[in-house]
Design an enzyme around this catalytic site. Structure first.
Site, PDB file in Angstrom:
ATOM      1  N   ASP A 159      45.133   0.799 -40.125  1.00  0.00           N
ATOM      2  CA  ASP A 159      45.396   1.195 -41.637  1.00  0.00           C
ATOM      3  C   ASP A 159      43.890   1.508 -42.022  1.00  0.00           C
ATOM      4  OD1 ASP A 159      46.312   1.494 -44.085  1.00  0.00           O
ATOM      5  OD2 ASP A 159      46.828  -0.792 -44.386  1.00  0.00           O
ATOM      6  N   ASP A 172      49.178   7.642 -44.042  1.00  0.00           N
ATOM      7  CA  ASP A 172      49.087   6.204 -44.408  1.00  0.00           C
ATOM      8  C   ASP A 172      50.233   5.418 -44.197  1.00  0.00           C
ATOM      9  OD1 ASP A 172      47.674   3.829 -44.843  1.00  0.00           O
ATOM     10  OD2 ASP A 172      47.839   4.308 -47.142  1.00  0.00           O
ATOM     11  N   HIS A 197      46.662  -5.727 -42.862  1.00  0.00           N
ATOM     12  CA  HIS A 197      46.190  -6.654 -43.814  1.00  0.00           C
ATOM     13  C   HIS A 197      45.978  -8.086 -43.575  1.00  0.00           C
ATOM     14  CE1 HIS A 197      47.051  -3.712 -47.538  1.00  0.00           C
ATOM     15  NE2 HIS A 197      46.703  -2.986 -46.338  1.00  0.00           N
ATOM     16  N   GLU A 239      40.771   2.652 -51.084  1.00  0.00           N
ATOM     17  CA  GLU A 239      42.215   3.019 -51.704  1.00  0.00           C
ATOM     18  C   GLU A 239      42.718   1.397 -51.644  1.00  0.00           C
ATOM     19  OE1 GLU A 239      46.406   2.637 -49.958  1.00  0.00           O
ATOM     20  OE2 GLU A 239      44.628   1.880 -49.179  1.00  0.00           O
ATOM     21  N   GLU A 240      42.376   0.519 -50.816  1.00  0.00           N
ATOM     22  CA  GLU A 240      42.721  -0.731 -50.676  1.00  0.00           C
ATOM     23  C   GLU A 240      42.355  -1.633 -51.947  1.00  0.00           C
ATOM     24  OE1 GLU A 240      44.763  -1.387 -48.554  1.00  0.00           O
ATOM     25  OE2 GLU A 240      44.492  -0.499 -46.605  1.00  0.00           O
ATOM     26  N   ASP A 289      38.636   3.470 -46.103  1.00  0.00           N
ATOM     27  CA  ASP A 289      38.185   2.197 -46.404  1.00  0.00           C
ATOM     28  C   ASP A 289      39.427   1.286 -45.478  1.00  0.00           C
ATOM     29  OD1 ASP A 289      40.056   2.812 -48.360  1.00  0.00           O
ATOM     30  OD2 ASP A 289      39.897   0.960 -49.345  1.00  0.00           O
TER      31      ASP A 289
END
Length: 475
Positions: A109, A162, A450, A138-139, A72
């Site tokens: 990412d 990661d 992000h 994961e996020e 994701d």
């Protein structure tokens, strides 16, 4: 295996929607990729996938290596940008040696880690058995890692891909916890003889709430609440408020619609301009492009009742944000932090504030969450905690670490930096599921993850690929 091969696969990944919680298309693509290359693929009920490359001839006795990334991505875009993450491919450019998405997140990412895994599987390398593990969500809470069941992977050596700083090997990470506060308000009729204004704080740099929390960057939600608090008792009424988005991102944008007594409107506008000048100077180094806007808008018939609006603004301004403690054991490592991530208006006259806390010491993480809870409970909000996940305690005697350090030195002539990271990795959860795992994390250099403008350093990608190949071939 070459960096060009890895980048080619990543470019294909950028075409596939994979926002956290909506990984169906990327999981289907992984299944198709495995089938096209005659590789075994398994998925579980959560959407996690593992693709297996059996050992090359002569390497049947080499222990299995698990390569792991999450499938994701954080989906963020600049205000006003026409991009639908549920269907549109990521628009990227190559600039001065970087691959960059100017107006959205790039998804390197952890898409570049995914691409590297797939390249290892298909590039004809002579290796032992490889299990390529792709976890979901994961996020937003490491949900895929939490859902892993015994036996889904068999290897006891795991390389997490990661990380975001080439030349650094990570052997530990922080744990995390989310704290949510909800205010219930009454709709009040906006007083007569008021003028409505839209106040905006935007174009902050933002960034990762773990990796970037110690960089002193502007938090747009807290800055907006700072100005709103300065107007307490001056005839301002809060009609709407919105800011931030993802819990693991520092808030880049925030706005409020306010009604102001007409006789005080000019004074409020002047004070906002002065505030903008002060804050721009304060953040001139960390957020040089920070912007402020105060514009007239259509009249609002209703507003948040003044008592709740006052409590909300006070709590937002008072809420802690940033580094709470540095590690006494590891120089330069943030030990504990909290992120004031978002404020959103919901149906049924509710306002929700999202925050997250991180620490490499579980008791400090919970204390930070309790401190945030206390702040919002004092203001009358309902507070809940969720999505706690463990940290990963460093093992400086790891056999995998020893081999990786030796490999890096042999390839590049210098010793890599070995350290822990304040961001959360899935490794702590893997260790709960598989207590005998030997793990490490590394990756190419990424910046601005992000946040829109996320970019991948292509020179670092070349070194990352050579390093990964050397480790898996010579394991």
């Amino acid at each position: 295996m070459t960096s060009e091969e890895v980048l080619s696969i990543f470019k294909e990944i950028t075409k596939i929607p994979r926002e956290s919680g909506h990984e169906e298309k990327i999981v289907a693509w992984l299944q198709s990729f495995a089938a096209a290359h005659a590789l075994e693929c398994h998925t579980d009920a959560a959407g996690n996938a593992v693709i297996v490359k059996e050992a090359s001839e002569g390497k049947e006795n080499v222990p299995t290596i698990v390569l792991q990334s999450h499938s994701d991505m954080v989906c963020e875009k600049n205000a006003g940008v026409d991009h639908d993450f549920s269907r549109d491919p990521i628009k990227y450019e190559i600039r001065d040696g970087w691959m960059v998405a100017p107006d959205t997140t790039l998804g390197a990412d952890c898409g570049i880690g995914m691409a590297a895994q797939l390249a290892v599987l298909t590039s004809g390398l002579s290796t032992g058995r490889i299990e390529a593990l792709f976890t979901v969500a994961e996020e937003t809470g490491l949900d895929g890692a939490k859902a892993l069941q015994p036996g889904f992977i068999t290897g006891r050596t795991l390389i997490n891909l990661d990380s975001e700083d080439e030349g650094e090997l990570f052997i530990g990470c922080a744990g995390g916890l989310d704290t949510t506060a909800v205010f219930q308000y009454f709709q009040s009729e906006t007083p007569r003889d008021t003028a409505c204004f839209r106040l905006r704080v935007y174009n902050a740099l933002g960034g990762h709430s773990g990796d970037d929390i110690d960089k002193g960057r502007a938090n747009a939600v807290q800055l907006l609440s700072r100005f709103l608090y300065s107007q307490e008792g001056k005839g301002m009424h809060l009609c709407r408020i919105d800011g931030g988005n993802k819990r693991n991102a520092i808030a880049r944008e925030a706005e409020a619609v306010v009604a102001v007594d007409k006789e005080g409107a000019a004074s409020m506008q002047a004070e906002f301009l002065a505030f903008a000048a002060d804050v721009s100077a304060e953040y001139g180094v960390t957020d040089p492009d920070l912007k402020f806007e105060c514009t007239g808008t259509d009249p609002c018939g209703t507003c948040i009742d003044d008592a709740t609006a006052q409590a909300l603004v006070r709590a937002l301004f008072a809420a802690p944000h940033g580094v709470l403690a540095m590690s006494a054991d590891i120089s330069g490592l943030v030990e504990t932090s909290t992120n004031l991530a978002s404020v959103k208006m919901l149906p049924d006259n509710k306002v929700r504030i999202g925050t997250s806390q991180r620490s490499s010491v579980i008791s400090e993480m919970r204390a930070a969450a309790a401190r945030v809870e206390a702040c919002f409970r004092l203001a009358g909000a309902e507070v809940t905690h969720e999505a706690e996940y463990p940290g990963w305690k460093p093992d400086t005697h790891s056999a995998l670490l020893e081999k990786c350090v030796a490999s890096y030195q042999r390839l590049f002539g210098n010793r890599p930096v070995v350290r822990a990271i304040h961001a959360g990795l899935e490794c702590g959860l893997f260790l709960e599921k598989y207590p005998d795992l030997d793990m490490i994390s590394f990756g190419p250099t990424l910046r601005g993850v992000h946040a829109p403008g996320e970019r991948l350093d292509l020179a670092s990608l070349d070194k990352f690929v050579k390093f990964l190949e050397d480790v898996v071939v010579n394991w």
